[in-house]
Design an enzyme around this catalytic site. Sequence first.
Site, PDB file in Angstrom:
ATOM      1  N   LYS A 164      50.325   4.172  39.276  1.00 37.56           N
ATOM      2  CA  LYS A 164      51.321   5.097  39.009  1.00 37.56           C
ATOM      3  C   LYS A 164      51.428   5.084  37.541  1.00 37.56           C
ATOM      4  CE  LYS A 164      54.153   4.872  42.783  1.00 37.56           C
ATOM      5  NZ  LYS A 164      55.622   4.356  43.409  1.00 37.56           N
ATOM      6  N   LYS A 180      46.419   8.351  51.856  1.00 34.24           N
ATOM      7  CA  LYS A 180      47.682   7.976  52.586  1.00 34.24           C
ATOM      8  C   LYS A 180      48.781   9.037  52.848  1.00 34.24           C
ATOM      9  CE  LYS A 180      51.078   4.599  52.016  1.00 34.24           C
ATOM     10  NZ  LYS A 180      51.784   3.392  51.545  1.00 34.24           N
ATOM     11  N   LYS A 220      54.928  10.906  50.210  1.00 31.88           N
ATOM     12  CA  LYS A 220      55.794  12.000  49.721  1.00 31.88           C
ATOM     13  C   LYS A 220      55.249  12.614  48.515  1.00 31.88           C
ATOM     14  CE  LYS A 220      58.656   7.766  50.038  1.00 31.88           C
ATOM     15  NZ  LYS A 220      60.014   7.192  50.505  1.00 31.88           N
TER      16      LYS A 220
END
Length: 332
Positions: free
Chosen positions: A113, A196, A199
């Site tokens: 991230k 994966k 969102k």
Amino acid sequence: MTTRILSGIRPTGHIHLGNYLGAIRSWVSMLDQVDERLFCIVDQHALTTAEDAKDLRKNTLTIAAAYIASGIDPVKNHIFVQSHVPAHTELAWYFNCITPMGWLSRMTQFKDKAGKNKDQTMTGLFVYPALMAADILIYKATHVPVGEDQKQHVELTRDIAQAFNNYVENNFFPLPEPIIKSETARIMSLRDGLKKMSKSDPSDYSRIHLLDDNETIELKIRKAKTDTDPIPGLVNNLEQRPEAKNLLSLYALFTNSSLAKVIQEFEGKQFSEFKPKLAEATISHLAPIRDAMIKLLADEAMLLQHLKKGADAANTIAKKTIKDVRSALNMV
Ligand code: TRP
């Protein structure tokens, strides 16, 4: 020994099939095997990535509705919002004081991230795993059901618990065990079988949202990426075909079957023939959950009442732990 599970989902963006199959559904399957069950909506974690936190209120209520609609009874289980139990962040502070920066730097989720721009990365994102450790240890949870991607954080939680125990020279915290169900651990994107379902993927077609209507579910499955080969007869022959494997696995999950059995059933068939069957199985599983979610979200006062009941129970446990923590730390 009393068993107590705790798990949580970050209320960011639309809740999707990956969250459901990777987390909620496996929690539901273990409800009657554990003595006490806590399910948190970790809103303070959502704030670590500002772009995700825009609709925090709405997303928090949606996750609560998803928990209940999926079969987690708010009377028998504690469903609550992280920020309603202030002891989480207090305990996280004490953990920050005994957790070396090196441990946090090694977390792969942080590295992913934060990317290259570490100087511009917010401190909250860096210390996130200490807050997650607090979420778990404030209840002295014995087991933590999570997806494969969270295993490292649960292992860090054990290290933090041990560091705290050493610091106070007492076996204060039990070391929690991760529970990772391999067959449900990874639901992949409908557009790229190596990624994966997430969102943060810009394409809505990469995932099925729990609130999608039947037509949308059908369309997303119809448009899901596959290859032109027919369905093989052996699971091993799916290794180089991640999109095919993902869709067949979804069918197995929704029909309570196994990949091997599904392949036997569809051997030699084309995906054009298989996809409508998958859409049907998906809709028959998800439609009742979606409809229950819509009903729950329409009565916000009731939903808030469920969350209050959960927070009251959680606070009772958490306050006791934090009191003992302060006294173990020699605080006045
Ligand atoms: N870090 C988890 C995730 O990103 C969410 C989470 C926060 C969690 N606190 C937790 C999961 C405690 C299990 C237990 O998915």
